[in-house]
Design a protein around this motif. Structure first.
Motif, PDB file in Angstrom:
ATOM      1  N   ARG A  18      44.599  36.031  39.923  1.00  0.00           N
ATOM      2  CA  ARG A  18      44.004  36.132  38.604  1.00  0.00           C
ATOM      3  C   ARG A  18      43.363  34.795  38.256  1.00  0.00           C
ATOM      4  N   LEU A  19      42.079  34.837  38.046  1.00  0.00           N
ATOM      5  CA  LEU A  19      41.350  33.641  37.630  1.00  0.00           C
ATOM      6  C   LEU A  19      41.300  33.575  36.111  1.00  0.00           C
ATOM      7  N   ASP A  61      28.676  45.846  42.715  1.00  0.00           N
ATOM      8  CA  ASP A  61      29.142  46.984  43.505  1.00  0.00           C
ATOM      9  C   ASP A  61      30.240  46.578  44.484  1.00  0.00           C
ATOM     10  N   SER A  62      30.148  45.379  44.998  1.00  0.00           N
ATOM     11  CA  SER A  62      31.085  44.926  46.026  1.00  0.00           C
ATOM     12  C   SER A  62      32.510  44.734  45.505  1.00  0.00           C
ATOM     13  N   ARG A  66      38.158  47.013  42.244  1.00  0.00           N
ATOM     14  CA  ARG A  66      39.139  46.024  42.713  1.00  0.00           C
ATOM     15  C   ARG A  66      39.332  44.889  41.715  1.00  0.00           C
ATOM     16  N   PHE A  67      38.275  44.532  41.013  1.00  0.00           N
ATOM     17  CA  PHE A  67      38.328  43.420  40.059  1.00  0.00           C
ATOM     18  C   PHE A  67      38.278  43.966  38.639  1.00  0.00           C
ATOM     19  N   THR A  68      38.954  43.269  37.733  1.00  0.00           N
ATOM     20  CA  THR A  68      38.938  43.635  36.321  1.00  0.00           C
ATOM     21  C   THR A  68      38.747  42.383  35.483  1.00  0.00           C
ATOM     22  N   ILE A  69      37.736  42.415  34.626  1.00  0.00           N
ATOM     23  CA  ILE A  69      37.485  41.293  33.732  1.00  0.00           C
ATOM     24  C   ILE A  69      38.057  41.629  32.356  1.00  0.00           C
ATOM     25  N   SER A  70      38.592  40.618  31.694  1.00  0.00           N
ATOM     26  CA  SER A  70      39.135  40.818  30.361  1.00  0.00           C
ATOM     27  C   SER A  70      39.005  39.508  29.586  1.00  0.00           C
ATOM     28  N   MET A  82      41.787  39.982  40.327  1.00  0.00           N
ATOM     29  CA  MET A  82      41.208  40.371  41.605  1.00  0.00           C
ATOM     30  C   MET A  82      42.302  40.967  42.482  1.00  0.00           C
ATOM     31  N   ASN A  83      42.158  42.223  42.806  1.00  0.00           N
ATOM     32  CA  ASN A  83      43.120  42.931  43.656  1.00  0.00           C
ATOM     33  C   ASN A  83      42.464  43.361  44.958  1.00  0.00           C
ATOM     34  N   SER A  84      43.273  43.722  45.915  1.00  0.00           N
ATOM     35  CA  SER A  84      42.781  44.202  47.221  1.00  0.00           C
ATOM     36  C   SER A  84      41.729  43.251  47.786  1.00  0.00           C
ATOM     37  N   LEU A  85      42.051  41.994  47.778  1.00  0.00           N
ATOM     38  CA  LEU A  85      41.076  40.986  48.205  1.00  0.00           C
ATOM     39  C   LEU A  85      40.734  41.124  49.677  1.00  0.00           C
TER      40      LEU A  85
END
Length: 117
Positions: A18-19, A61-62, A66-70, A82-85
């Motif tokens: 998580r960034l 798209d890439s 897998r990624f979620t911004i909040s 960031m998941n399933s990196l």
């Protein structure tokens, strides 16, 4: 105006990070915030964007699915989960005020994400 990206590191394929992008010097509520990345030898590209109120998000798209911004405007922070990196996610990740590389006016210093076994 400052943006401080953090949370990068070394992670195995399939792992998560998580960034965080901590902002100061301006009112976060008023601005869209974008995450971008630059892999070695490649141009900087947009990863994700979140609108000022948080009601609208978009993703490259890439990274979709897998990624979620909040964002937490009260904490002056924007996150990128960031998941399933994958190894191809390896890059320096930057946050910026506004969501277009052309129009972003302030950038964080970048945080390195390395996905490798």
């Amino acid at each position: 105006v400052q943006l401080q990206a953090s949370g990068g590191g070394l992670v195995q394929p399939g792992g998560s990070l998580r960034l965080s992008c901590a902002v100061s010097g301006f009112t976060l509520d008023y601005y869209d915030i974008g995450w971008f990345r630059q892999a070695p030898g490649k141009e900087r590209e947009g990863v994700s964007c979140i609108s000022s109120g948080g009601g609208h998000t978009n993703y490259a798209d890439s990274v979709k699915g897998r990624f979620t911004i909040s964002r937490d405007n009260a904490e002056n922070t924007v996150y990128l989960q960031m998941n399933s990196l994958k190894p191809e996610d390896t890059a320096v990740y930057y946050c910026a005020r506004r969501c277009s590389i052309r129009t972003a006016d302030y950038w964080g210093q970048g945080t390195l994400v390395t996905v490798s076994s």
